[in-house]
Design a protein around this motif. Structure first.
Motif, PDB file in Angstrom:
ATOM      1  N   VAL C   9       3.168 -11.672  22.932  1.00 54.77           N
ATOM      2  CA  VAL C   9       3.271 -10.395  22.220  1.00 54.77           C
ATOM      3  C   VAL C   9       4.157  -9.433  22.990  1.00 54.77           C
ATOM      4  O   VAL C   9       5.033  -8.763  22.432  1.00 54.77           O
ATOM      5  CB  VAL C   9       1.870  -9.788  22.000  1.00 54.77           C
ATOM      6  CG1 VAL C   9       1.984  -8.336  21.551  1.00 54.77           C
ATOM      7  CG2 VAL C   9       1.082 -10.599  20.990  1.00 54.77           C
ATOM      8  N   LEU C  10       3.959  -9.385  24.308  1.00 53.03           N
ATOM      9  CA  LEU C  10       4.746  -8.460  25.130  1.00 53.03           C
ATOM     10  C   LEU C  10       6.221  -8.832  25.113  1.00 53.03           C
ATOM     11  O   LEU C  10       7.092  -7.958  25.001  1.00 53.03           O
ATOM     12  CB  LEU C  10       4.215  -8.466  26.569  1.00 53.03           C
ATOM     13  CG  LEU C  10       2.953  -7.626  26.788  1.00 53.03           C
ATOM     14  CD1 LEU C  10       2.414  -7.838  28.189  1.00 53.03           C
ATOM     15  CD2 LEU C  10       3.249  -6.149  26.551  1.00 53.03           C
ATOM     16  N   THR C  13       7.682  -7.859  21.800  1.00 55.75           N
ATOM     17  CA  THR C  13       7.768  -6.411  21.683  1.00 55.75           C
ATOM     18  C   THR C  13       8.949  -5.852  22.482  1.00 55.75           C
ATOM     19  O   THR C  13       9.746  -5.058  21.972  1.00 55.75           O
ATOM     20  CB  THR C  13       6.464  -5.758  22.194  1.00 55.75           C
ATOM     21  OG1 THR C  13       5.369  -6.369  21.530  1.00 55.75           O
ATOM     22  CG2 THR C  13       6.469  -4.270  21.933  1.00 55.75           C
ATOM     23  N   PHE C  14       9.063  -6.290  23.729  1.00 54.29           N
ATOM     24  CA  PHE C  14      10.136  -5.741  24.555  1.00 54.29           C
ATOM     25  C   PHE C  14      11.505  -6.231  24.095  1.00 54.29           C
ATOM     26  O   PHE C  14      12.497  -5.502  24.199  1.00 54.29           O
ATOM     27  CB  PHE C  14       9.896  -6.067  26.035  1.00 54.29           C
ATOM     28  CG  PHE C  14       8.963  -5.080  26.680  1.00 54.29           C
ATOM     29  CD1 PHE C  14       9.441  -3.857  27.141  1.00 54.29           C
ATOM     30  CD2 PHE C  14       7.608  -5.340  26.790  1.00 54.29           C
ATOM     31  CE1 PHE C  14       8.584  -2.934  27.710  1.00 54.29           C
ATOM     32  CE2 PHE C  14       6.746  -4.425  27.356  1.00 54.29           C
ATOM     33  CZ  PHE C  14       7.231  -3.217  27.824  1.00 54.29           C
ATOM     34  N   LEU C  16      12.322  -6.750  21.001  1.00 55.26           N
ATOM     35  CA  LEU C  16      12.636  -5.889  19.857  1.00 55.26           C
ATOM     36  C   LEU C  16      13.090  -4.508  20.327  1.00 55.26           C
ATOM     37  O   LEU C  16      14.084  -3.965  19.852  1.00 55.26           O
ATOM     38  CB  LEU C  16      11.428  -5.759  18.939  1.00 55.26           C
ATOM     39  CG  LEU C  16      11.116  -6.971  18.060  1.00 55.26           C
ATOM     40  CD1 LEU C  16       9.814  -6.767  17.302  1.00 55.26           C
ATOM     41  CD2 LEU C  16      12.265  -7.220  17.085  1.00 55.26           C
ATOM     42  N   LEU C  17      12.320  -3.950  21.283  1.00 55.51           N
ATOM     43  CA  LEU C  17      12.664  -2.613  21.775  1.00 55.51           C
ATOM     44  C   LEU C  17      14.049  -2.617  22.419  1.00 55.51           C
ATOM     45  O   LEU C  17      14.796  -1.640  22.315  1.00 55.51           O
ATOM     46  CB  LEU C  17      11.618  -2.136  22.785  1.00 55.51           C
ATOM     47  CG  LEU C  17      10.277  -1.692  22.190  1.00 55.51           C
ATOM     48  CD1 LEU C  17       9.262  -1.436  23.298  1.00 55.51           C
ATOM     49  CD2 LEU C  17      10.461  -0.427  21.350  1.00 55.51           C
ATOM     50  N   ALA C  43       3.763   4.912  24.375  1.00 58.99           N
ATOM     51  CA  ALA C  43       3.194   3.685  24.946  1.00 58.99           C
ATOM     52  C   ALA C  43       2.829   3.898  26.411  1.00 58.99           C
ATOM     53  O   ALA C  43       1.798   3.410  26.883  1.00 58.99           O
ATOM     54  CB  ALA C  43       4.177   2.534  24.796  1.00 58.99           C
ATOM     55  N   GLY C 255      -4.434  -1.046  19.248  1.00 54.10           N
ATOM     56  CA  GLY C 255      -3.818  -2.205  19.871  1.00 54.10           C
ATOM     57  C   GLY C 255      -4.848  -3.146  20.460  1.00 54.10           C
ATOM     58  O   GLY C 255      -4.683  -4.356  20.440  1.00 54.10           O
ATOM     59  N   ALA C 261      -1.295  -5.497  26.842  1.00 53.13           N
ATOM     60  CA  ALA C 261      -0.357  -5.361  25.736  1.00 53.13           C
ATOM     61  C   ALA C 261      -0.883  -4.411  24.668  1.00 53.13           C
ATOM     62  O   ALA C 261      -0.110  -3.764  23.967  1.00 53.13           O
ATOM     63  CB  ALA C 261      -0.090  -6.733  25.118  1.00 53.13           C
ATOM     64  N   ILE C 264       0.446  -0.767  24.229  1.00 52.79           N
ATOM     65  CA  ILE C 264       1.866  -0.733  23.873  1.00 52.79           C
ATOM     66  C   ILE C 264       2.027  -1.071  22.392  1.00 52.79           C
ATOM     67  O   ILE C 264       2.676  -0.336  21.632  1.00 52.79           O
ATOM     68  CB  ILE C 264       2.665  -1.711  24.755  1.00 52.79           C
ATOM     69  CG1 ILE C 264       2.566  -1.264  26.220  1.00 52.79           C
ATOM     70  CG2 ILE C 264       4.115  -1.786  24.311  1.00 52.79           C
ATOM     71  CD1 ILE C 264       3.253  -2.160  27.200  1.00 52.79           C
ATOM     72  N   VAL C 265       1.385  -2.152  21.990  1.00 49.64           N
ATOM     73  CA  VAL C 265       1.435  -2.539  20.577  1.00 49.64           C
ATOM     74  C   VAL C 265       0.823  -1.422  19.728  1.00 49.64           C
ATOM     75  O   VAL C 265       1.359  -1.054  18.674  1.00 49.64           O
ATOM     76  CB  VAL C 265       0.670  -3.865  20.359  1.00 49.64           C
ATOM     77  CG1 VAL C 265       0.586  -4.181  18.881  1.00 49.64           C
ATOM     78  CG2 VAL C 265       1.345  -4.993  21.110  1.00 49.64           C
ATOM     79  N   LEU C 268       3.186   1.476  19.188  1.00 53.18           N
ATOM     80  CA  LEU C 268       4.239   1.114  18.238  1.00 53.18           C
ATOM     81  C   LEU C 268       3.718   1.143  16.809  1.00 53.18           C
ATOM     82  O   LEU C 268       4.329   1.731  15.915  1.00 53.18           O
ATOM     83  CB  LEU C 268       4.772  -0.294  18.578  1.00 53.18           C
ATOM     84  CG  LEU C 268       6.014  -0.354  19.472  1.00 53.18           C
ATOM     85  CD1 LEU C 268       5.789   0.428  20.758  1.00 53.18           C
ATOM     86  CD2 LEU C 268       6.369  -1.792  19.801  1.00 53.18           C
TER      87      LEU C 268
END
Lengths: 252, 307, 318
Positions: C9-10, C13-14, C16-17, C43, C255, C261, C264-265, C268
């Motif tokens: 997941v992390l 996510t990163f 994508l960011l 986040a 999240g 994670a 952070i999720v 977002l």
């Protein structure tokens, strides 16, 4: 005169006028198992809480290794070498058995303002922790989350956590509570193994266990010690028999 | 030098504000104490009470009718919330309770905005109430005197309810030992619903009475809720007596602080500095008081829980 | 320890960011860049709250106050023409540490509902303080004349540079959190959440560790505040408002609490939901409020918990 590790002098605690411990005095000799027995509500658990520092006493003194620890908080007493187990299992349910014990080791390995290194990779925490689990026969269950252990294993884990703090005195609050015959037998043999190396103040309802283990017995009724002596003396004591033991203690 | 008339007037206003705080705190402290429940939506019930009362009052031209409608209406909303949502949260952690009641606040604020629009509602007072009474040669608004009177009457009623009746006995027992009341075989759920409903009605009463003083606005509930929390913390969770003392204390300090702190500061600060510092200090006063109380008595002034 | 799914997941996510600035430039929608920055800043705030709330069990309802303090120090420094970030930033972090120490020392004397209410009240006190500070904009807030100046190092006025700075700092915070929660210190914090009485009995003076965690989390939230001030070029009391603290709690819970994670999720998803719902209706909180209630009632463990449950067969210890 034997070595006295714990000396309790006229300890008193009342809850809203009801005396839970009433001028209680007793001494525990080094290396011995000293059992405290008494009917429900005799103030046994209150006494443990007072000795461990979880409850403040109204009056009286607790001398440990010759030092007056009466006003100290639980962590300070733990650091001086008093370890306790709880009548109702008190462990870290989310942690594995090994992590439970490792945390107890960590508590006595300097301060914990160590922010960077992974604690789970530290052999100096996990080796003694595993050794303590071995002592209580839980080594093969080390990596199981505590929540998933059986009741009997919880009680063993409590003892392992107490042992991991390298205590000079173990306060065991009904280690056999809620156990079946087989589990109780196991616990008796664990405690028997600790005998000699450890000083234990044992609270227990299981009279067979008490008379099998104890070097010294104190009988508590209404927060007061009504008798104290060797198991045979207690067994023979008329006052104790009428007040508490009844047939139960003499049945065999 | 401070004008003694002004001093008295502001003291009076402080007491009156404290009474409003008490009406909110009394119900909420019981919810916290008995159910060990963190309810943030109490302020929403206060807001709802204010809006309903205002709407009815404006439509019918009867202020009393407004209150008469707002109370049962809010009571029903409160009981609905308790039965449908909150009841499921008693056994959960505080965090779940915080989050769910926070969700309720968002919902109610938005709902009010949807129905009544973003602007607040000014509630005119009926002319009978809109006059002054002279006390110690100081003219005081009759309405505010009435608010104090109603608040004292409620305090008396609650005192009798909690201290003298069987239900009150159970409520008190619940505040100090929940398991015990459950063990007595009493239907604790009914008591919870009752207490929550009572709290909702008191919140509505406070909201309806606050309308003519502050106007009904969105967010009015949250602003006062925080001060109510301070009252409860100071008074001790679960204690009606604590809520009463705490509410008057906070009400008076809040109002007096805003009025007189700059005069006080000017005694030992340059005028400029005093005028800058005073409003800042006044807004922090009650929180500093709370911190002090907690420092010396972490359980509040009148702790209801024993042991 | 990171579980496999969490790591995945992390990484996603990163990844994508990391490409958001690129997407923003090819689609010519600079708003995406803005959105991405806001997500990452929040986040960081949510990560810091998770440290005390998720791992430490300390339910602070005033965590946004440290975001606000961090931002205000930047704003006040800029107002007095002190714009170099080399002084501004340490000053802001220090201020957060001091306030976190004081607020923590007061509130950690209490537990349960009291703790929640006190953190809430203390934060609200700072909010009102901000409102009454006429010299620094009061209610209206304080425009930031210019962003923090790191001349020769990085230009925060450049929106892409700022984006990647925030990106790197978020990663840094994540790394710090990972080390912290697995360290001896982290074990103490988690032990205290699990069973404080036990911690005392085995010899831990718990208070000082909890207070330290509170300060660390406060400083990390302060970093989010510093970035927020530079992101919006603006500071106002609303940053400290208790609903902002509520938002942070929502992010952590959405999240999944107590995972790395999760926050952070959660941040977002929170921002995305806010954007999506407010696009649908002006009265979006009419939907969001009940949504929260439903999450509480039916989706415990948040998104990460949901993922873990679906993949729970891979690490069964029963």
């Amino acid at each position: 005169m034997a070595d006295i590790v714990l000396k309790v002098e006229k300890l008193r605690k009342s809850f809203g006028g009801v005396l839970a411990t009433d001028d209680l005095s007793l001494s525990v000799e080094t290396g011995k198992i000293h059992a405290v027995i008494g009917p429900n509500g005799a103030g046994k658990t209150t006494m443990i809480a007072q000795l461990a520092g979880a409850l403040n006493s109204d009056s009286g003194r607790v001398l440990f290794d010759g030092e007056d620890i009466s006003g100290m908080a639980p962590p300070a007493r733990s650091r001086r070498g008093i370890a306790r187990t709880f009548q109702i299992t008190s462990i870290f349910h989310e942690f594995t058995a090994l992590e439970n014990v490792a945390l107890a080791v960590q508590a006595h390995d300097g301060h914990s303002f160590r922010f960077w290194r992974a604690a789970r990779e530290e052999a100096r925490l996990y080796e003694p922790a595993l050794a303590a689990l071995e002592t209580v026969g839980l080594a093969d269950r080390a990596n199981i989350t505590a929540r998933n252990l059986s009741h009997g294993e919880h009680r063993q884990l409590e003892i392992a956590m107490a042992l991991a703090t390298k205590p000079k005195l173990l306060l065991l609050d009904e280690p056999m509570a809620g156990m079946g015959a087989e589990e109780s037998q196991k616990m008796v043999s664990i405690l028997n193994r600790l005998k000699g190396d450890h000083t234990i103040l044992l609270i227990e309802h299981d009279m067979d266990a008490v008379f099998a283990l104890a070097d010294q017995i104190t009988v508590l009724v209404y927060g007061n010690s009504i008798a104290s002596g060797m198991p045979d003396e207690i067994r023979a004591n008329e006052e104790v028999r009428t007040a508490y033991l009844g047939d139960e203690g003499t049945a065999n | 030098m401070v004008d003694p008339h002004l001093l008295f007037e502001q003291l009076f206003n402080g007491v009156q504000y404290g009474i409003l705080l008490f009406l909110l705190a009394a119900g909420l402290t019981l919810v916290f104490g008995i159910m060990d429940m963190m309810n943030l939506a109490h302020g929403s019930l206060y807001m709802l009470g204010a809006y309903i009362a205002a709407t009815v009052a404006l439509a019918t031209d009867s202020f009393l009718l407004g209150i008469a409608v707002a109370l049962p209406a809010t009571l029903i909303v409160g009981i609905f919330l308790e039965v449908v949502i909150l009841r499921k949260l008693y056994d959960r952690g505080h965090l779940d309770q915080v989050l769910a009641t926070f969700g309720m606040i968002l919902f109610f604020n938005e709902l009010v905005r949807l129905i009544w629009g973003p602007a607040g509602i000014e509630v005119p007072l009926p002319s009978i109430l809109n006059q002054s009474v002279t006390l110690f040669s100081i003219p005081l608004p009759l309405y505010r005197i009435l608010v104090i009177g109603v608040g004292l009457a409620v305090a008396g009623f609650l005192y009798i309810l909690v201290v003298k009746t069987k239900i009150g006995m159970l409520i008190r027992a619940g505040a100090s030992n929940r398991e015990m009341v459950g063990a007595l075989g009493i239907d604790i759920k009914k008591i919870f619903t009752l207490v929550f409903g009572l709290g909702a009605a008191l919140a509505a009463l406070a909201g309806a009475m606050a309308g003519p003083i502050f106007a009904a606005t969105i967010g009015m509930g949250e602003n006062i809720l925080i001060q109510v929390l301070v009252v409860i913390v100071i008074g001790g969770i679960g204690s009606i007596r604590g809520a009463f003392v705490g509410a008057l204390l906070i009400g008076v300090i809040e109002i007096m602080g805003r009025s007189f702190l700059d005069d006080l500061f000017k005694l030992f600060l340059p005028v400029n500095a005093a005028e800058t510092a005073a409003p800042a200090a006044a807004s922090m006063l009650i929180y500093i008081l709370m911190a002090l109380v907690l420092f010396f008595r972490p359980q509040g002034l009148f702790p209801a829980r024993s042991g | 320890m990171l579980r496999r799914r969490e790591t995945l997941v992390l990484i996603v996510t990163f990844a994508l960011l990391a490409i958001v600035p690129y997407i923003a430039s090819i689609t010519e929608v600079p708003f995406y860049l803005d959105l991405g920055r806001r997500m990452m800043i929040l986040a960081i705030g949510a990560l810091s709250l998770n440290l005390i709330m998720g791992y430490g069990g300390m339910i602070s309802f005033g965590h946004a106050v440290f975001v606000g303090i961090g931002a205000y120090v930047i704003g006040i420094c800029a107002e007095h023409e002190l714009v170099t970030g080399f002084i501004q930033w340490p000053l802001a972090l220090l201020a957060c540490a001091v306030f976190a120490f004081i607020f923590g020392a007061i509130s950690l004397r209490t537990r349960g509902v009291y703790f929640i209410m006190i953190t809430l009240a203390l934060a609200q006190m700072m909010y009102f303080l901000g409102v009454s500070l006429d010299r620094y904009g009061g209610d209206d807030g304080l425009p930031l004349a210019e962003p923090s100046d790191f001349s020769g190092l990085i230009d925060l006025g450049d929106k892409n540079s700022l984006y990647y700075l925030i990106f790197v700092l978020l990663l840094l915070c994540l790394w710090i959190c990972k080390r912290l929660v697995n360290s001896r210190f982290g074990m103490v914090i988690q032990g205290a959440r699990s069973n404080e009485t036990r911690m005392q009995a085995i010899g831990f003076p718990v208070f000082r560790y909890q207070l330290t965690a509170f300060v660390i989390a406060g400083v990390m939230a302060g970093l989010a505040g510093i970035l927020l001030a530079n992101h919006t070029d603006f500071v106002n009391p609303d940053m400290m408002h208790w609903t902002r603290s509520g938002d942070l709690i929502i992010m952590v819970l959405l999240g999944g609490m107590g995972s790395l994670a999760g926050p952070i999720v959660g941040a977002l998803v929170f921002i995305l939901l806010e954007e999506a719902l407010s696009g649908v209706t002006e009265y979006w909180q009419l939907i969001f409020g009940p949504f929260l209630i439903l999450v509480v009632l039916f989706a415990r463990g948040g998104l990460l918990g949901f993922l873990e449950k679906r993949g729970s067969s891979e690490e069964d210890d029963g």
